[in-house]
Design a protein around this motif. Structure first.
Motif, PDB file in Angstrom:
ATOM      1  N   THR A 150       0.837  -1.197   0.000  1.00 40.89           N
ATOM      2  CA  THR A 150       0.000   0.000   0.000  1.00 40.89           C
ATOM      3  C   THR A 150       0.873   1.249   0.000  1.00 40.89           C
ATOM      4  O   THR A 150       0.637   2.195  -0.752  1.00 40.89           O
ATOM      5  N   GLY A 151       1.915   1.237   0.826  1.00 41.09           N
ATOM      6  CA  GLY A 151       2.848   2.367   0.859  1.00 41.09           C
ATOM      7  C   GLY A 151       3.575   2.525  -0.461  1.00 41.09           C
ATOM      8  O   GLY A 151       3.746   3.643  -0.961  1.00 41.09           O
ATOM      9  N   LEU A 152       4.004   1.402  -1.032  1.00 43.33           N
ATOM     10  CA  LEU A 152       4.693   1.459  -2.319  1.00 43.33           C
ATOM     11  C   LEU A 152       3.765   1.983  -3.407  1.00 43.33           C
ATOM     12  O   LEU A 152       4.163   2.821  -4.213  1.00 43.33           O
ATOM     13  N   ALA A 153       2.521   1.518  -3.426  1.00 43.52           N
ATOM     14  CA  ALA A 153       1.569   1.991  -4.445  1.00 43.52           C
ATOM     15  C   ALA A 153       1.335   3.490  -4.312  1.00 43.52           C
ATOM     16  O   ALA A 153       1.240   4.201  -5.315  1.00 43.52           O
ATOM     17  N   ALA A 154       1.269   3.974  -3.081  1.00 35.41           N
ATOM     18  CA  ALA A 154       1.093   5.421  -2.882  1.00 35.41           C
ATOM     19  C   ALA A 154       2.291   6.186  -3.427  1.00 35.41           C
ATOM     20  O   ALA A 154       2.130   7.219  -4.097  1.00 35.41           O
ATOM     21  N   ARG A 155       3.496   5.697  -3.176  1.00 30.65           N
ATOM     22  CA  ARG A 155       4.708   6.354  -3.703  1.00 30.65           C
ATOM     23  C   ARG A 155       4.742   6.255  -5.227  1.00 30.65           C
ATOM     24  O   ARG A 155       5.141   7.202  -5.909  1.00 30.65           O
ATOM     25  N   MET A 156       4.334   5.106  -5.770  1.00 36.54           N
ATOM     26  CA  MET A 156       4.268   4.966  -7.227  1.00 36.54           C
ATOM     27  C   MET A 156       3.299   5.985  -7.806  1.00 36.54           C
ATOM     28  O   MET A 156       3.566   6.584  -8.855  1.00 36.54           O
ATOM     29  N   GLY A 157       2.178   6.195  -7.117  1.00 39.74           N
ATOM     30  CA  GLY A 157       1.216   7.191  -7.562  1.00 39.74           C
ATOM     31  C   GLY A 157       1.804   8.589  -7.564  1.00 39.74           C
ATOM     32  O   GLY A 157       1.599   9.362  -8.509  1.00 39.74           O
ATOM     33  N   GLU A 158       2.553   8.928  -6.511  1.00 45.12           N
ATOM     34  CA  GLU A 158       3.218  10.236  -6.449  1.00 45.12           C
ATOM     35  C   GLU A 158       4.180  10.401  -7.625  1.00 45.12           C
ATOM     36  O   GLU A 158       4.219  11.458  -8.269  1.00 45.12           O
ATOM     37  N   LYS A 159       4.953   9.367  -7.895  1.00 42.78           N
ATOM     38  CA  LYS A 159       5.934   9.431  -8.983  1.00 42.78           C
ATOM     39  C   LYS A 159       5.232   9.500 -10.342  1.00 42.78           C
ATOM     40  O   LYS A 159       5.721  10.164 -11.260  1.00 42.78           O
ATOM     41  N   ALA A 160       4.092   8.850 -10.473  1.00 44.39           N
ATOM     42  CA  ALA A 160       3.329   8.921 -11.727  1.00 44.39           C
ATOM     43  C   ALA A 160       2.852  10.349 -11.982  1.00 44.39           C
ATOM     44  O   ALA A 160       2.914  10.847 -13.110  1.00 44.39           O
ATOM     45  N   VAL A 161       2.382  11.027 -10.921  1.00 44.79           N
ATOM     46  CA  VAL A 161       1.932  12.414 -11.058  1.00 44.79           C
ATOM     47  C   VAL A 161       3.106  13.324 -11.436  1.00 44.79           C
ATOM     48  O   VAL A 161       2.995  14.174 -12.332  1.00 44.79           O
ATOM     49  N   GLU A 162       4.236  13.128 -10.775  1.00 47.99           N
ATOM     50  CA  GLU A 162       5.426  13.929 -11.095  1.00 47.99           C
ATOM     51  C   GLU A 162       5.883  13.671 -12.534  1.00 47.99           C
ATOM     52  O   GLU A 162       6.242  14.607 -13.255  1.00 47.99           O
TER      53      GLU A 162
END
Length: 183
Positions: free
Chosen positions: A63-75
């Motif tokens: 869940t934490g990794l997916a959230a970070r992946m989401g942040e990186k996708a937005v960036e």
């Protein structure tokens, strides 16, 4: 707006959503996390609590990794938007891969950014990207980060807003965490 659906059988699934109605013109970020609990034979339940605890810990990590992946996708989407011309041709240079599919300088910039940002988040994972040279070493890895820096390159090049940044973590051949951002 499109959503990414987690494939594979999963008994436990968590969905995190950031954004607005998927039918609106606003940016949409979807992240999905899933994990499969191993089958337990009815006659043998010893150790089930340990297995369940390990899976719940893994789900928390995913869940934490997916959230970070989401942040990186937005960036990464912000990087791509620097090259995007809604209704017109991209400002990025465009070349063609073997087989005739286009690749833009924006694809390469986003790919480079995602590799630099995601690999430290999953240091033991292999890497597979549509825009990078494949490294056969990934085949020996349990985890592989799978990326399409600009999914919908043709649309992106032509100013069509139907494109996105797609990221997934595949574990032992099954997607377990993913993020899709459609700016």
């Amino acid at each position: 707006m499109a959503c990414l659906v987690l494939a594979g059988p999963a008994r436990t699934r968590q969905r995190l959503q950031v954004g607005k109605n998927q039918m609106s013109d606003r940016p949409c970020l979807e992240t999905f996390v899933g994990t499969s609990l191993p089958p337990i034979a009815p006659e043998s339940t010893s150790g089930f609590g340990v297995v369940l605890e390990q899976n719940l810990a893994d789900l928390s990590n995913l869940t934490g990794l997916a959230a970070r992946m989401g942040e990186k996708a937005v960036e990464a989407g912000a990087i791509a938007l620097d090259y995007f011309e809604h209704g017109g041709k991209t400002s990025a240079s465009v070349s063609y891969k073997d087989g005739g599919s286009p690749v833009s300088a924006a694809d390469i910039a986003v790919d480079d950014y995602l590799r630099a940002q995601l690999c430290p988040l999953a240091p033991d994972a292999g890497w597979l990207s549509e825009e990078s040279t494949d490294d056969p070493a990934r085949l020996g890895k349990d985890d592989v980060l799978v990326v399409d820096p600009i999914d919908g390159t043709r649309a992106f090049i032509n100013g069509d807003k139907r494109w996105g940044v797609a990221i997934a973590l595949v574990r032992n051949g099954r997607p377990v965490a993913a993020a899709l951002y459609m700016p």
